[in-house]
Enzyme design. Structure first.
Site, mmCIF file in Angstrom:
data_model
loop_
_atom_site.group_PDB
_atom_site.id
_atom_site.type_symbol
_atom_site.label_atom_id
_atom_site.label_comp_id
_atom_site.label_asym_id
_atom_site.label_seq_id
_atom_site.Cartn_x
_atom_site.Cartn_y
_atom_site.Cartn_z
ATOM 1 N N SER A 384 0.806 -1.219 0.000
ATOM 2 C CA SER A 384 0.000 0.000 0.000
ATOM 3 C C SER A 384 0.843 1.275 0.000
ATOM 4 O O SER A 384 0.294 2.368 -0.171
ATOM 5 C CB SER A 384 -1.012 -0.005 1.145
ATOM 6 O OG SER A 384 -0.430 -0.451 2.324
ATOM 7 N N GLU A 385 2.162 1.150 0.186
ATOM 8 C CA GLU A 385 3.056 2.304 0.046
ATOM 9 C C GLU A 385 4.467 1.826 -0.265
ATOM 10 O O GLU A 385 4.929 0.844 0.321
ATOM 11 C CB GLU A 385 3.146 3.127 1.345
ATOM 12 C CG GLU A 385 1.950 3.970 1.632
ATOM 13 C CD GLU A 385 2.078 4.738 2.943
ATOM 14 O OE1 GLU A 385 3.202 5.102 3.344
ATOM 15 O OE2 GLU A 385 1.038 4.970 3.575
ATOM 16 N N ASN A 386 5.137 2.574 -1.142
ATOM 17 C CA ASN A 386 6.544 2.340 -1.442
ATOM 18 C C ASN A 386 6.980 3.504 -2.311
ATOM 19 O O ASN A 386 6.254 3.900 -3.221
ATOM 20 C CB ASN A 386 6.704 1.002 -2.205
ATOM 21 C CG ASN A 386 8.075 0.821 -2.824
ATOM 22 O OD1 ASN A 386 8.238 0.841 -4.046
ATOM 23 N ND2 ASN A 386 9.058 0.649 -1.996
#
Ligand code: P53
Length: 484
Positions: A384-386
């Site tokens: 969900s984030e990177n």
């Protein structure tokens, strides 16, 4: 040399944001202030010492309500997504994205937390945003609470320690799914649920009084337990809707023992248990793992539960796992050398390079993490984030030649594709971020992650205009060709 990567055709590619980092319009249409909007911008004299931004007293928070000191509070202004959402969503679509992860500001829906009726103006804003996503054919993933609890809940009720907050959260989350289940398929009840410790240290979530570390630690786990219960109540309610899926969201950092000394290897295992697996374990298996019981005992932590909690947790686990992944760290029993500029303690790894904020770039660590989670939980995974935060300015062609970001994303995508070949069920990825936003950790606008440059500086000075970086066009091409 380009290389073609393999991803399933229905893989959900997209971008992630959070309300307090993009919306602005902090006092518009009935919105109140959230705790995170009360942290002023502090000029970083030295990015290697982020502790400068971390010392807030209760008085600082109270002063900030009327802004007695004339300070700048970046999260009250964001990038003015509140007024520019149509333009921004169109750009995400143009980049080729298929999913948009965003959060709802609790303070727009129940500004003080304890109202009986939601604020219709707030609901209307999100309905308009969701309509726009629908129009552009973007799937939506909503984070119900992304670091931004209404400040008045902390002031009046003392934050998550108070079980009344579970009911307030339930009322808020129930309102969202009742109103928006036809638009939103994917729901994340809490962002990075394992970062509570960090936020306690910042003086948020009602933990800002002078307390010993042990007391604070105990308070943090009680807060967390109440969040687990709140999440389970939401999951239980969500079963009413057949088209929605609820996942968890953990800040994941791959950790390695600094060497093969068994003492260090064991230490790494223990850190992995309490810093990451503990959260996934509770949320997927619905019970506290055995190792945590020893940890609580040895640290004098006694979680107060109600009779029905255990059963509620057991019966209401998540359907998929999501996590943020930015970096890896090394662990040793004794002190290890740390990377500089980080909020959390990150052990240096001689094989890796770090960003200016000390975040060590490690794409292979992502494949390692994906395999670990799949082997252990056998639940669908979603990143969900990177992404990569960098100081950037527009060049004379009104763009940013961010080849380093292209490199960062390419190497991570490559390892994701390897993990899928390993047999991991990874179904989507939302980069942090499609567009420059205010930093969660350091409040800087100048820590930029986007494919799209936003012309605001740390004091919200600028035109606010959006410009495509080189990575925007690169990503657009990747969506068509799968080539990196
Ligand atoms: P910023 C620390 C470590 C890992 C993820 O962070 C973190 C943090 C908090 O700083 O937070 C997530 O903006 C978070 C986002 C945030 C993003 O990572 O500090 O979910 O809200 O913006 C990047 O560079």
């Amino acid at each position: 040399m380009t290389k073609k990567l393999e991803f399933p055709s229905n893989f959900l590619w997209g971008g992630a944001t959070a309300a307090s980092q993009i919306e602005g319009a902090y006092n518009v249409d009935g919105k109140s202030l959230s705790a995170i909007e009360m942290i002023p911008f502090i000029e970083l004299k030295d990015r290697k010492d982020l502790s400068q931004t971390r010392k807030l007293t209760t008085q600082d928070l109270l002063d900030s309500i009327e802004n007695k000191k004339g300070l700048h509070y970046p999260k009250r202004f964001g990038i003015d997504f509140y007024h520019k959402y149509k333009e921004d969503i169109a750009l995400f679509k143009e980049a080729g994205m298929k999913v948009f992860r965003m959060s709802v500001a609790w303070t727009r829906i129940f500004p003080n937390g304890d109202e009986t009726e939601p604020n219709r103006k707030g609901l209307e804003f999100y309905k308009n945003v969701f309509e726009e996503c629908k129009k552009q054919g973007l799937e939506i993933m909503v984070t119900i609470n992304h670091f931004d609890m209404p400040f008045s809940i902390i002031q009046k009720y003392g934050g998550w320690k108070n079980r009344q907050v579970i009911d307030m959260y339930f009322k808020y989350s129930k309102t969202l799914i009742d109103e928006f289940h036809s638009y939103v398929r994917y729901w994340l009840p809490f962002n990075e649920i394992n970062l509570g410790v960090l936020f306690s240290a910042m003086g948020l979530e009602g933990n800002n009084e002078e307390k010993s570390l042990a007391e604070r630690l105990a308070g943090t786990y009680q807060d967390l337990h109440n969040q687990f219960v709140a999440q389970a109540k939401f999951i239980e309610y969500s079963k009413k809707f057949s088209n929605t899926k609820v996942g968890c969201m953990v800040a994941d950092t791959t950790t390695y023992a600094i060497d093969c000394n068994p003492v260090n290897v064991l230490e790494n295992q223990r850190k992995e248990q309490m810093k990451k697996f503990f959260y996934y374990d509770v949320m997927t298996k619905g019970e506290y793992p055995s190792y945590s019981k020893r940890y609580f005992k040895e640290n004098g932590i006694n979680i107060v539960k109600e009779k029905t909690d255990d059963e509620l947790l057991k019966n209401n686990t998540v359907e998929f796992l999501s996590f943020s992944y930015y970096m890896s760290s090394t662990i040793a029993k004794e002190e290890v050398e740390l990377t500089e500029g980080n909020l959390m303690k990150m052990g240096k790894n001689p094989f890796l390079v770090a960003t200016e904020w000390g975040w060590q770039i490690d794409p292979i660590g992502l494949r390692y993490c994906l395999n670990q989670l799949w082997d252990r939980y056998h639940l669908p995974l979603f990143i969900s984030e990177n992404g990569m935060g960098v100081l950037e300015t527009l060049n004379e062609n009104n763009t940013v030649d961010d080849d380093y970001r292209i490199e960062y994303l390419s190497r991570h995508f490559e390892q994701m594709s390897e993990a899928i070949k390993d047999g991991v069920n990874l179904f989507g990825y939302t980069m942090w971020t499609p567009i420059d936003v205010v930093s969660a950790g350091s409040n800087e606008m100048s820590k930029r992650y986007g494919l799209i440059f936003v012309d605001y500086d740390d004091y919200h000075r600028g035109t606010g205009n959006r410009f495509k970086k080189k990575s925007f066009t690169w990503f657009q091409n990747f969506m068509k060709t799968s080539e990196v």
